[in-house]
Structure formats: C-alpha cells, structure tokens
Design an enzyme around this catalytic site. Structure first.
Site, PDB file in Angstrom:
ATOM      1  N   ARG A  94       0.855  -1.190   0.000  1.00 17.60           N
ATOM      2  CA  ARG A  94       0.000   0.000   0.000  1.00 17.60           C
ATOM      3  C   ARG A  94       0.889   1.237   0.000  1.00 17.60           C
ATOM      4  O   ARG A  94       1.693   1.420   0.906  1.00 17.60           O
ATOM      5  CB  ARG A  94      -0.884   0.002   1.249  1.00 17.60           C
ATOM      6  N   HIS A 120      -2.908  10.909   0.988  1.00 18.82           N
ATOM      7  CA  HIS A 120      -2.329  10.697   2.324  1.00 18.82           C
ATOM      8  C   HIS A 120      -1.718  12.035   2.758  1.00 18.82           C
ATOM      9  O   HIS A 120      -0.517  12.144   2.965  1.00 18.82           O
ATOM     10  CB  HIS A 120      -1.314   9.556   2.294  1.00 18.82           C
ATOM     11  N   GLU A 144      -7.329   8.481   6.523  1.00 17.31           N
ATOM     12  CA  GLU A 144      -7.565   9.153   7.806  1.00 17.31           C
ATOM     13  C   GLU A 144      -8.056  10.595   7.684  1.00 17.31           C
ATOM     14  O   GLU A 144      -7.370  11.533   8.099  1.00 17.31           O
ATOM     15  CB  GLU A 144      -6.294   9.109   8.652  1.00 17.31           C
ATOM     16  N   ASN A 200      -7.162   1.667  10.162  1.00 18.76           N
ATOM     17  CA  ASN A 200      -5.863   1.966  10.762  1.00 18.76           C
ATOM     18  C   ASN A 200      -6.065   1.937  12.268  1.00 18.76           C
ATOM     19  O   ASN A 200      -6.809   2.751  12.821  1.00 18.76           O
ATOM     20  CB  ASN A 200      -5.358   3.355  10.346  1.00 18.76           C
ATOM     21  N   TYR A 205      -4.191   1.819  16.022  1.00 16.84           N
ATOM     22  CA  TYR A 205      -2.996   1.936  16.856  1.00 16.84           C
ATOM     23  C   TYR A 205      -3.301   1.722  18.341  1.00 16.84           C
ATOM     24  O   TYR A 205      -2.531   1.073  19.038  1.00 16.84           O
ATOM     25  CB  TYR A 205      -2.303   3.290  16.632  1.00 16.84           C
ATOM     26  N   GLU A 231      -3.303  -0.132   8.314  1.00 12.58           N
ATOM     27  CA  GLU A 231      -2.145   0.249   9.125  1.00 12.58           C
ATOM     28  C   GLU A 231      -2.294  -0.333  10.526  1.00 12.58           C
ATOM     29  O   GLU A 231      -3.373  -0.271  11.124  1.00 12.58           O
ATOM     30  CB  GLU A 231      -2.020   1.779   9.290  1.00 12.58           C
TER      31      GLU A 231
HETATM   32  C1  FCB Z   1      -1.139   7.210  10.874  1.00  7.99           C
HETATM   33  C2  FCB Z   1      -0.713   7.734   9.528  1.00  7.99           C
HETATM   34  C3  FCB Z   1       0.617   7.216   9.046  1.00  7.99           C
HETATM   35  C4  FCB Z   1       1.615   7.123  10.180  1.00  7.99           C
HETATM   36  C5  FCB Z   1       1.025   6.375  11.349  1.00  7.99           C
HETATM   37  C6  FCB Z   1       1.970   6.199  12.499  1.00  7.99           C
HETATM   38  O1  FCB Z   1      -2.000   8.120  11.468  1.00  7.99           O
HETATM   39  O2  FCB Z   1      -1.682   7.403   8.551  1.00  7.99           O
HETATM   40  O3  FCB Z   1       1.058   8.057   8.019  1.00  7.99           O
HETATM   41  O4  FCB Z   1       2.061   8.378  10.521  1.00  7.99           O
HETATM   42  O5  FCB Z   1      -0.123   7.044  11.806  1.00  7.99           O
END
Ligand code: FCB
Length: 459
Positions: free
Chosen positions: A88, A132, A177, A301, A303, A367
């Site tokens: 990607r 992006h 995002e 995405n 985290y 992500e």
């Molecule tokens: C996300 C972004 C990516 C990277 C990660 C850690 O928010 O999409 O570009 O910075 O965080």
C-alpha cells in the site's frame, strides 16, 4: 465464520488465517519519497508546514526522506525478499497535478507507472491510496479542505491517476484518515496546514467525505474493481463506568466518518456539535447521497484505544471540538515510543463492532504497527518489542475473524522507517531500519519474523 476454518491442529498453538488473506506493508508518499522538487513536483501543504520553524521536531522535512523516489526498485526487491503479497503506497497529488487542478504532470505520473510495473513484476499487488495528506499548496491557498471546491478537484485528480494506472491497479483507496487531515490539520494545528479553527475543521471533514464520495463515483465509472476508504478508528473506553463522554468522542472520531460513508447519514449527536461550531450550512442537499457510495473495503488503521472519563470543567481537547467536560485519561499500561497505549484487545473489539454495525463492507487493516527506539547492533536490529506488538495484534485480528469479523488482510505500518510527520525522523515505525546518513536499509528482526508469518499464513 467458525474457528474450524481458521485454526489448524497441525502445530499446537498455531493460528492460521483464512485462505487468500492478504499480507503486506504500507507507506505514504511524503513520508518516504523525497525528491520533493524533482520532475515537476510542486509543494504540498507538508512542504510548507515542515519548512516553517517550530512545526516539526528539529526542522526535519520530507525533502529527502528515504529517497524512495530513486530507490524504489531496491525497495520493491526488499518487499519481494520478505515475501509480501501486497504493498500500500500513496500517490502525491502535487507530483501528478502540481497546482491541484488542470495541468497533468506526465513525469510525476511516470514514477507511479514504473513503481506499479516493478511491483507486478515481483508478484506484489499494488494498493493505491490517492490522498495521504499532501494537498497541493495552491489548493490550500484557495481555502484547502475547508473550501468545497477541493472535493471536486480531488475527484478530477482521482480520475487522472486511474486513467494512467487503472489497467493494472485493482484496489483504490480514496482517503487516508480524514479525521487526522481535518482535525490535526485545521483544528489543533499540529499537522499541515497548521490552522486552528474548529469551524474550518468540521467543514474540512465534510469536504473530505464529499471528495471521497465524488472520487469513488468517478473511479467506479472508470471501471475500478475495488474501492476503499481508510479511517483511523479507535475504540473509546470510558474508565469511570459512565457512557456519555465515550459517546461524544466516539461520534467525533469514528462515527463522524463511518456513518456518512457507510449509511448515508451523520449521527444526530455529532450534528449537534457541528451546529455549535459554525453551523450546518456547508452540508448541502444531495451531499450525503454523494458521500454514500457503495464501497468494497473499509481500511482500518488501528494503533490504540482512547480512554476517557467525565471531567466537569475540562476545556475541549484541541483536536476534539465539542469535548468540553471530557477528560482524556493517560494510558493505563505499557506504551510505545509515541506514548500510545499497547492494547491488542482494542483491535479485536473494533473489528467485531465494524462487521456488526456496518456488515455490508469488507475490512482490511491498512495500518497497524508501533514506534520503538530501535538501535542497530552490527548488521541487525533486535526489535523484540515490535515483534511482540505485532504478534499480539495479529492474534487479536485472528480472534476477531473467529468472532465473525470480515477481515481480509493486514498491512503493517510501516515497511520503512520514515518521516513521522510532526516528529520528523525521530520515531521509527519500520520493519526495515533506515540509516538516514547512508540510506542503507536493514531489515529488523520484526521483518524477518513477519516473513515467516506471511509464509505460513499465520502464527
Ligand atoms: C497514521 C498515519 C501514518 C503514520 C502512522 C503512524 O495516522 O496514517 O502516516 O504516521 O499514523
């Protein structure tokens, strides 16, 4: 889906993912390409922002980054060595249409053309993201995403890129995002373009969604096989037993984007907040229909979860206008080098919720990953903490599939250490280490571990 189809008894404790599960890695143009002024590329808002003192740690910029623009063939070989099935990447709008509209820069498109061919020659499926965060500066000067016209310009640009790559690229993601683009870019101001205007941020969010819908329509009309939207999604957990504060933040962060794109309506609780910040005049008749295009994949995405509690008297957190009286709690346990909590269970609950609440769309993790303070030892980088992070999150993803989530792939963030926005090169998310002095690439232990995961289709 039952666990029988996803587990094997061959190796005790082994977890096997469904047949056809897509394994890969992700990057983004401004974070890796460099060559910021080459072959007709014009500045984006990130060039302007990173060159303005005080915005990025130590004044780092994406001018050189990982020099991927020149080293893409080596990087594709690296991906092939790791056995990746998918890659990607994002296309830089200001490379393709330097002023954001009108003139197309053939040399800029040529780069992505060569990259796609190189990927296909190595058996790697390209996943293109069209936006992006690197908006052409000329469009920002005309109002940026706070201006409605930017949505239409984005759809034109999407059609141009599809015109060149559409014969070889199946999967097209419109935005990465939009919450971050709108609320870090136009509200807290810690990302480009660095504006601090809540009303502009809500307008930007709506115009990003509209841009997604118009681009999705254009891509579909041009014959795109799979269309996706990638969101940063975070389960919001209320730590004091209440619910209303979590609901406010969930509306701002998650449902503000999920509901219009996948149901064709904004949540009522969110509209009340938008109305208090500049009104609803920018949401025109027909917009929600335009935004609500059928899409094939939702890019997730993930985290970390977000922890909140009631906080009477608290001012709104800078990127969350409308979050007055909400306390954002510090992470309860271990964190990454970003200070982000490590919590794989949040991924499982998120994926299960998405397939329950939005059952018509397939899911792909576009992500997931972590920054740690990696240090090379000789020719190796022993990043056990990243291996543990990825292992935990893949187990959570597998559990979500077993619980019914329609998850089709996993793309680790990131292939390479890269320009981590306001943190510059200080935060390393790669499974491959970059020595920025020499541009040498060193696969970390996590890359070698991930190669095995891909080979076995599981853990
Ligand atoms: C996300 C972004 C990516 C990277 C990660 C850690 O928010 O999409 O570009 O910075 O965080």
């Amino acid at each position: 889906m039952t666990t029988e189809t996803t587990e094997t008894t061959a190796t005790p404790g082994a977890l096997v993912f469904p047949d056809g599960f897509v394994w890969g890695a992700a990057t983004a143009a401004y974070q890796i390409e460099g060559a910021a002024a080459e072959d007709g590329r014009a500045p984006s808002i990130w060039d302007t922002f990173s060159k303005t003192p005080g915005n990025v740690t130590d004044g780092h910029t994406g001018d050189v980054a990982c020099d991927h623009y020149h080293r893409y063939a080596d990087d594709v070989r690296l991906m092939a060595d790791l056995g990746l099935a998918a890659y990607r990447f994002s296309v830089a709008w200001p490379r393709v249409m330097p002023t954001g509209a009108g003139t197309v820069n053939a040399a800029g498109l040529g780069f992505y053309d060569r990259l796609v061919d190189e990927l296909l020659a190595h058996g790697i499926t390209p996943y293109v993201t069209l936006y992006h965060w690197d908006l052409p500066q000329t469009l920002e000067d005309a109002g940026g995403w706070a201006a409605r016209d930017t949505a239409a310009r984005f759809a034109d640009y999407a059609a141009v890129v599809h015109g060149r790559l559409g014969d070889r690229v199946r999967t097209w993601t419109t935005l990465n995002e939009p919450w971050v683009a709108a609320f870090l870019g136009y509200c807290s101001g810690v990302h480009a373009p660095g504006r601090r205007d809540p009303a502009a941020a809500f307008r930007a969010a709506h115009h990003l969604l509209l841009g997604h819908g118009l681009a999705a329509r254009a891509l579909r009309a041009a014959g795109a096989a799979e269309i996706a939207l990638t969101l940063n999604l975070s389960p919001v957990i209320q730590t004091d037993g209440g619910e209303s504060e979590a609901r406010i933040v969930d509306g701002l962060l998650n449902r503000q984007f999920l509901d219009p794109a996948l149901r064709g309506s904004y949540p009522e609780d969110l509209l009340e907040i938008v109305a208090r910040h500049g009104g609803l005049g920018h949401i025109q008749d027909g917009d929600l229909e335009a935004i609500h295009q059928p899409i094939d994949l939702l890019g997730v995405n993930y985290y970390n979860p977000t922890f909140v509690s009631a906080g009477p008297g608290e001012p709104a957190a800078p990127p969350f206008p409308g979050s007055e009286d909400v306390r954002f709690d510090p992470p309860p346990g271990a964190t990454t080098a970003m200070g982000w909590p490590i919590d794989p269970s949040g991924l499982e609950s998120l994926l299960v919720r998405l397939s329950r609440d939005y059952p018509e769309v397939g899911l792909i993790i576009t992500e997931n990953g972590a920054a740690f303070d990696d240090k090379p030892t000789g020719d190796a980088v022993h990043d056990d903490d990243r291996v543990a992070f990825l292992d935990g999150h893949l187990r959570a993803a597998h559990a979500a599939i077993a619980a019914g989530a329609d998850l089709r792939g996993y793309l680790v963030w990131s292939l390479l250490d890269n320009f981590e926005w306001a943190y510059g090169y200080h935060k390393r998310f790669g499974i491959v280490y970059i020595d920025y002095e020499t541009q040498r690439r060193v696969p970390k232990d996590s890359a070698l571990w991930y190669r095995e995961v891909v080979r076995r289709n599981g853990l």
